[in-house]
Enzyme design. Structure first.
Site, PDB file in Angstrom:
ATOM      1  N   VAL A   1     -44.714 -61.546 -52.959  1.00 24.30           N
ATOM      2  CA  VAL A   1     -44.426 -62.241 -54.199  1.00 24.30           C
ATOM      3  C   VAL A   1     -45.540 -62.058 -55.225  1.00 24.30           C
ATOM      4  O   VAL A   1     -45.303 -62.171 -56.430  1.00 24.30           O
ATOM      5  CB  VAL A   1     -44.206 -63.746 -53.900  1.00 24.30           C
ATOM      6  CG1 VAL A   1     -45.516 -64.420 -53.505  1.00 24.30           C
ATOM      7  CG2 VAL A   1     -43.578 -64.456 -55.078  1.00 24.30           C
TER       8      VAL A   1
ATOM      9  N   ALA B   1     -46.054 -49.303 -37.929  1.00 20.33           N
ATOM     10  CA  ALA B   1     -45.923 -50.189 -39.087  1.00 20.33           C
ATOM     11  C   ALA B   1     -44.729 -49.823 -39.956  1.00 20.33           C
ATOM     12  O   ALA B   1     -44.473 -50.494 -40.960  1.00 20.33           O
ATOM     13  CB  ALA B   1     -47.194 -50.128 -39.933  1.00 20.33           C
TER      14      ALA B   1
ATOM     15  N   ILE C   1     -46.071 -53.659 -35.158  1.00 22.42           N
ATOM     16  CA  ILE C   1     -46.321 -54.643 -36.208  1.00 22.42           C
ATOM     17  C   ILE C   1     -45.030 -55.439 -36.412  1.00 22.42           C
ATOM     18  O   ILE C   1     -44.033 -54.908 -36.900  1.00 22.42           O
ATOM     19  CB  ILE C   1     -46.745 -53.983 -37.530  1.00 22.42           C
ATOM     20  CG1 ILE C   1     -47.899 -53.020 -37.308  1.00 22.42           C
ATOM     21  CG2 ILE C   1     -47.094 -55.040 -38.566  1.00 22.42           C
ATOM     22  CD1 ILE C   1     -49.153 -53.661 -36.797  1.00 22.42           C
TER      23      ILE C   1
ATOM     24  N   GLY D   1     -47.946 -44.671 -45.486  1.00 23.91           N
ATOM     25  CA  GLY D   1     -48.027 -44.759 -46.936  1.00 23.91           C
ATOM     26  C   GLY D   1     -47.825 -46.154 -47.486  1.00 23.91           C
ATOM     27  O   GLY D   1     -48.024 -46.381 -48.677  1.00 23.91           O
ATOM     28  N   GLY D   2     -47.457 -47.106 -46.615  1.00 20.49           N
ATOM     29  CA  GLY D   2     -47.225 -48.473 -47.069  1.00 20.49           C
ATOM     30  C   GLY D   2     -48.511 -49.277 -47.145  1.00 20.49           C
ATOM     31  O   GLY D   2     -49.608 -48.780 -46.869  1.00 20.49           O
TER      32      GLY D   2
ATOM     33  N   SER E   1     -49.178 -56.780 -50.926  1.00 30.53           N
ATOM     34  CA  SER E   1     -48.253 -55.733 -50.519  1.00 30.53           C
ATOM     35  C   SER E   1     -47.133 -55.621 -51.545  1.00 30.53           C
ATOM     36  O   SER E   1     -46.794 -56.588 -52.235  1.00 30.53           O
ATOM     37  CB  SER E   1     -47.674 -56.032 -49.135  1.00 30.53           C
ATOM     38  OG  SER E   1     -46.860 -57.186 -49.179  1.00 30.53           O
TER      39      SER E   1
ATOM     40  N   LYS F   1     -40.836 -63.696 -39.340  1.00 29.71           N
ATOM     41  CA  LYS F   1     -39.407 -63.869 -39.576  1.00 29.71           C
ATOM     42  C   LYS F   1     -38.573 -63.547 -38.341  1.00 29.71           C
ATOM     43  O   LYS F   1     -37.357 -63.763 -38.330  1.00 29.71           O
ATOM     44  CB  LYS F   1     -38.963 -63.001 -40.749  1.00 29.71           C
ATOM     45  CG  LYS F   1     -39.596 -63.421 -42.066  1.00 29.71           C
ATOM     46  CD  LYS F   1     -39.254 -62.488 -43.198  1.00 29.71           C
ATOM     47  CE  LYS F   1     -39.840 -62.994 -44.505  1.00 29.71           C
ATOM     48  NZ  LYS F   1     -41.309 -63.106 -44.483  1.00 29.71           N
TER      49      LYS F   1
ATOM     50  N   THR G   1     -38.090 -69.301 -55.727  1.00 26.91           N
ATOM     51  CA  THR G   1     -36.778 -69.554 -55.143  1.00 26.91           C
ATOM     52  C   THR G   1     -36.478 -71.036 -55.015  1.00 26.91           C
ATOM     53  O   THR G   1     -35.394 -71.504 -55.352  1.00 26.91           O
ATOM     54  CB  THR G   1     -36.677 -68.890 -53.767  1.00 26.91           C
ATOM     55  OG1 THR G   1     -37.751 -69.355 -52.932  1.00 26.91           O
ATOM     56  CG2 THR G   1     -36.757 -67.383 -53.894  1.00 26.91           C
TER      57      THR G   1
END
Length: 860
Positions: free
Chosen positions: A456, A365, A407, A292-293, A452, A411, A473
């Site tokens: 941002v 995912a 996935i 669902g993402g 997504s 980071k 930021t």
């Protein structure tokens, strides 16, 4: 029978027959100069019927009965040529096989010429009328430049002429093409005005209001340049979608859309091996977790195109899962779609699903990805990301899943956040288990995806809808970006290539500064008043991302945008023991202990270092100010201030006298248009020498009505009213605006002691409110009187965005610190030379060279 019911071919037959008779008679009249002998009139009556019938058959054979007149083109011209040639041949055959001489031989050629002129003219006059070539352009039509003079550009121009531009009327005023050899040539009656480098000049010369990019394959770097030029000129920029996205049956102009951020951050085309991906997925039972993402739903859409035997969509959130299920059932009704509402932290539930549905390919995912939220909730990061991935890996290994694709994220490299460290643990588990499992495990790392929910971009859009400000930021924060469909294509391709244990890395191109992304969105939205505010890096965030460790070994793959990073896998049993200990710590819920456990497993995990906002200069390249001599003593400065003031008043009086012809010309222009005034009043902010009482000053300050409470906004300077020439009266006013001479009435403010000839330019009230908090030391520029000519103007610092404000402030502060009579004289001389030598085009001259010239005079 009414005209609408008359068959089209009958009307064409009557029309063609009439045209043939006219051609024959005109040929006779031309041959005998109007005095046709009687025997040739008799011959015409004998030849008319067979000539007409044979000619109509020739027209039918040439295709003249089947073409649409509205689309007359070069192909139509060839059809006309064939038809009239067959007609002339039939007339020649009639004359050859008739015993009597019915007409002179030259009549055959004359008939051919008249048919060509009349038939071709009828066809193309219809096209000309349809395209409105001779019709006056509507007065409200917007002047448009088309970038690209190829097929798409020509089609756009034709659609504009037909009035097929949707809600607004557009008027093409020129092409822009990178092929310099085309400059000056005419295409479809429209002139090629220059190359993309000439766009600022062409926009100003042609007074363009819209620029349409008609080359969908134009590199993103060029699109960014075009968008920058248009943003500086205040011109709207639009583009055609990619060639593969153009819809049949619709005109090119109806598909023109605004330039999106994806166009500006566009990348090289994604070349995928469709056959390999189809072989990978066709007939398989494919499971997608987190369906669902954003990533999971796009994975589901693209997998559905490769005809899997069954598509199993698993998610813990039912709303997103419902939407993608509904979409797939509508678009692919024959596809077997299985909705699975389950929590990957529930091992028993996952095992039951795997035993029942036996997936053969798994795309994992599902994960918590929001860095600041997981910093505050490390327990959920470990339980959902680490434990959930362990359950899926073990279930896949137990049931014999053929391929498993994890996935991952950039980071996970040198992580500074709980989220990044948890995803690195997932990669380690995957690599270790692949050493002893029949399942082929692989991980795919990539950066941020545009659009997504956690990215941002949606945040910026919401902030724009609220009127700003956009929050960033840090000025130097940078991230990799991909579009979701692009990332998913490469994920599937990498999954097809996986042989077991690999960590694939997607080529992300160059990192993009977040503040640049925010500025581009503001420009595209036409909302220059929106501010950008810096909030500081959030917990766990890096200043920039990395895609691999220094010790990792890279290997190329057969796909130019997919790489493999080789890492040493740990023993599965030992690693599993550490993972179980980490999960036990997570169940306890102590954040410090969870972070310590992650650090033991991922030694490179460190807390993010602090980067204060003052550590970097916001706005890109740093403006280099010229070196100057030491400031003179205070007594000398007093005398210089008096000299500068006298120079300003005397210069303003002389310049006003010299500008008298301009006033006369503009008065005449305003009179012709019956305009009551040739001047515009503006309220600007600066330091003045006039005395105001506090009440009058406060009354001049505008009230910020955007706030619910009406309040007086404090400004660092004193507002005053100044005048400038209007730029919409006619050609004279536009010429003055292009040259920058519309500011001549500012000289009146110099005589009133509101301004000087040289100094920081007076700012509009709204600009002062916008920049006084965003630009460092901005209020200091109001310590001296504003000027008609500024050092930043001479140095070529143009643009109304934050970049331009920062560069102008650097030069203005330089003037505040080093103001002198000699600097004023040099600046005025340079400004006069610029005004006489060149037209302002919006493109700054080399700032360093100009500033260095001014500095040389100061240092003397």
């Amino acid at each position: 029978m009414g005209l609408k019911r008359t068959p089209r071919y009958l009307l064409l037959t009557l029309g063609y027959a009439s045209l043939l008779q006219v051609s024959y008679l005109l040929a006779l009249a031309l041959r005998f100069e109007g005095d046709v002998p009687d025997r040739f009139w008799t011959g015409y009556l004998q030849a008319a019927v067979p000539f007409t019938l044979l000619s109509l058959l020739g027209y039918l054979a040439a295709g003249l009965y089947h073409g649409l007149w509205r689309y007359a083109s070069t192909v139509t011209l060839w059809q006309v040529f064939k038809g009239v040639s067959l007609s002339a041949m039939s007339l020649a055959l009639i004359g050859l096989y008739t015993p009597r001489v019915l007409f002179p031989h030259s009549v055959v050629i004359l008939v051919w010429l008249w048919e060509l002129v009349l038939l071709g003219g009828a066809r193309f006059s219809w096209r000309v009328a349809r395209d409105r070539v001779l019709t006056p352009t509507p007065r409200r039509a917007r002047r448009t430049l088309v970038v690209g003079s190829g097929t798409q550009g020509v089609n756009l121009v034709q659609d504009m002429r037909r009035g097929q531009s949707g809600e607004e009327q557009l008027r093409p005023v020129g092409y822009i093409d990178d092929d310099g050899r085309l400059t000056g040539h005419m295409i479809e009656g429209i002139k090629v005005r220059g190359t993309i480098a000439d766009l600022p000049r062409v926009i100003q010369d042609q007074r363009a209001e819209v620029v349409i990019i008609a080359q969908p394959d134009l590199p993103a770097k060029v699109v960014r340049e075009i968008a920058r030029f248009c943003g500086e000129a205040g011109v709207q920029v639009k583009t055609l979608p990619g060639l593969s996205d153009l819809k049949e049956g619709r005109t090119a102009l109806s598909q023109v859309r605004d330039v999106r951020i994806e166009d500006l951050l566009g990348r090289l085309p994604v070349n995928i091996n469709v056959e390999e991906m189809a072989e990978f997925l066709r007939g398989e039972r494919v499971m997608v977790t987190g369906a669902g993402g954003s990533i999971g739903s796009e994975l589901s859409r693209q997998i559905a195109d490769f005809a899997p035997a069954q598509l199993q969509l698993l998610d813990h959130a039912e709303n997103g899962l419902y939407y993608i299920i509904t979409e797939l059932q509508a678009n692919s009704p024959r596809l077997d779609v299985v909705p699975l509402v389950a929590d990957i932290k529930d091992a028993d539930g996952l095992n039951a699903i795997f035993d029942r549905y036996s997936p053969t390919v798994v795309f994992h995912a599902a994960a918590h990805k929001h860095v600041p939220l997981l910093e505050a909730n490390p327990r959920e990061a470990v339980l959902n990301n680490v434990m959930g991935t362990r359950h899926l890996l073990q279930a896949s290994d137990r049931t014999g899943v053929r391929k498993f694709v994890l996935i991952s994220t950039d980071k996970a490299v040198n992580p500074t956040s709980v989220m990044g460290a948890s995803k690195r643990v997932c990669e380690m588990l995957m690599q270790s288990l692949s050493q002893r499992s029949r399942t082929r495990f692989a991980a795919v790392r990539f950066g941020n995806v545009l659009g997504s929910e956690g990215s941002v971009l949606p945040l910026f859009h919401r902030q724009l809808d609220r009127g700003g400000p956009l929050t960033v930021t840090h000025p130097e924060a940078r991230r990799y970006f991909m579009t979701i469909p692009e990332a998913v294509k490469l994920v599937i391709q990498a999954g097809a290539m996986g042989r077991g244990g690999e960590v694939f890395l997607l080529d992300m191109g160059e990192q993009v500064r977040i503040v640049d992304l925010a500025r581009q969105l503001i420009r595209l939205a036409g909302r220059d008043e929106v501010e950008i505010r810096f909030t500081g890096l959030r917990p766990g965030e890096k200043l920039f991302e990395e895609l691999h460790y220094e010790g990792e070994r890279t290997r190329m793959t057969r796909h130019e945008r997919i790489f493999i990073w080789d890492l040493d896998a740990r023993d599965y049993a030992a690693l599993l023991s550490e993972v179980l200990d980490l999960e036990a710590l997570a169940r306890g819920g102590e954040a410090a202990e969870i972070r310590a456990g992650l650090h033991r497993m991922v030694p490179e995990y460190r807390e993010a270092p602090e980067f204060p906002l003052s550590a970097a200069v916001e706005g890109g390249r740093v403006v280099e100010l010229p070196a100057v001599a030491a400031p003179p003593p205070a007594e000398t400065r007093d005398w210089e201030d008096m000299g500068r003031r006298a120079l300003s008043v005397a210069g303003a009086a002389v310049l006003l006298a010299l500008s008298a012809p301009l006033w006369v010309l503009l008065l005449l222009e305003a009179g012709l248009r019956r305009e009551p005034s040739l001047l515009v009043r503006e309220v600007r902010v600066g330091r003045t020498r006039r005395r105001y009482d506090r009440r009058s000053v406060a009354s001049r300050v505008r009230i910020d009505r955007r706030s619910r409470e009406r309040r007086v906004v404090e400004l660092p300077g004193i507002p005053f009213t100044c005048l400038r020439f209007r730029s919409d009266l006619g050609p004279v006013s536009r010429f003055l605006a292009r040259r920058g001479w519309d500011r001549a009435p500012f000289l009146l403010s110099v005589l009133r002691n509101d301004m000087s000839l040289v100094g920081p330019r007076p700012e509009l009230c709204d600009d002062v409110r916008r920049w006084q908090d965003a630009v460092p030391e901005y209020p200091r520029r109001f310590r001296v009187s504003p000027g008609i000519v500024s050092l930043s103007q001479v140095a070529g610092c143009v643009g109304d965005g934050l970049d331009g404000a920062i560069r102008r402030t650097h030069y203005d502060l330089h003037y505040v610190e080093h103001a002198s009579l000699l600097l004023d004289v040099r600046t005025l001389a340079r400004a006069a030379g610029n005004a006489l030598r060149r037209r302002e085009t919006g493109v700054p001259p080399p700032a360093r060279r100009v500033a260095a010239t001014v500095a040389k005079g100061v240092s003397r």
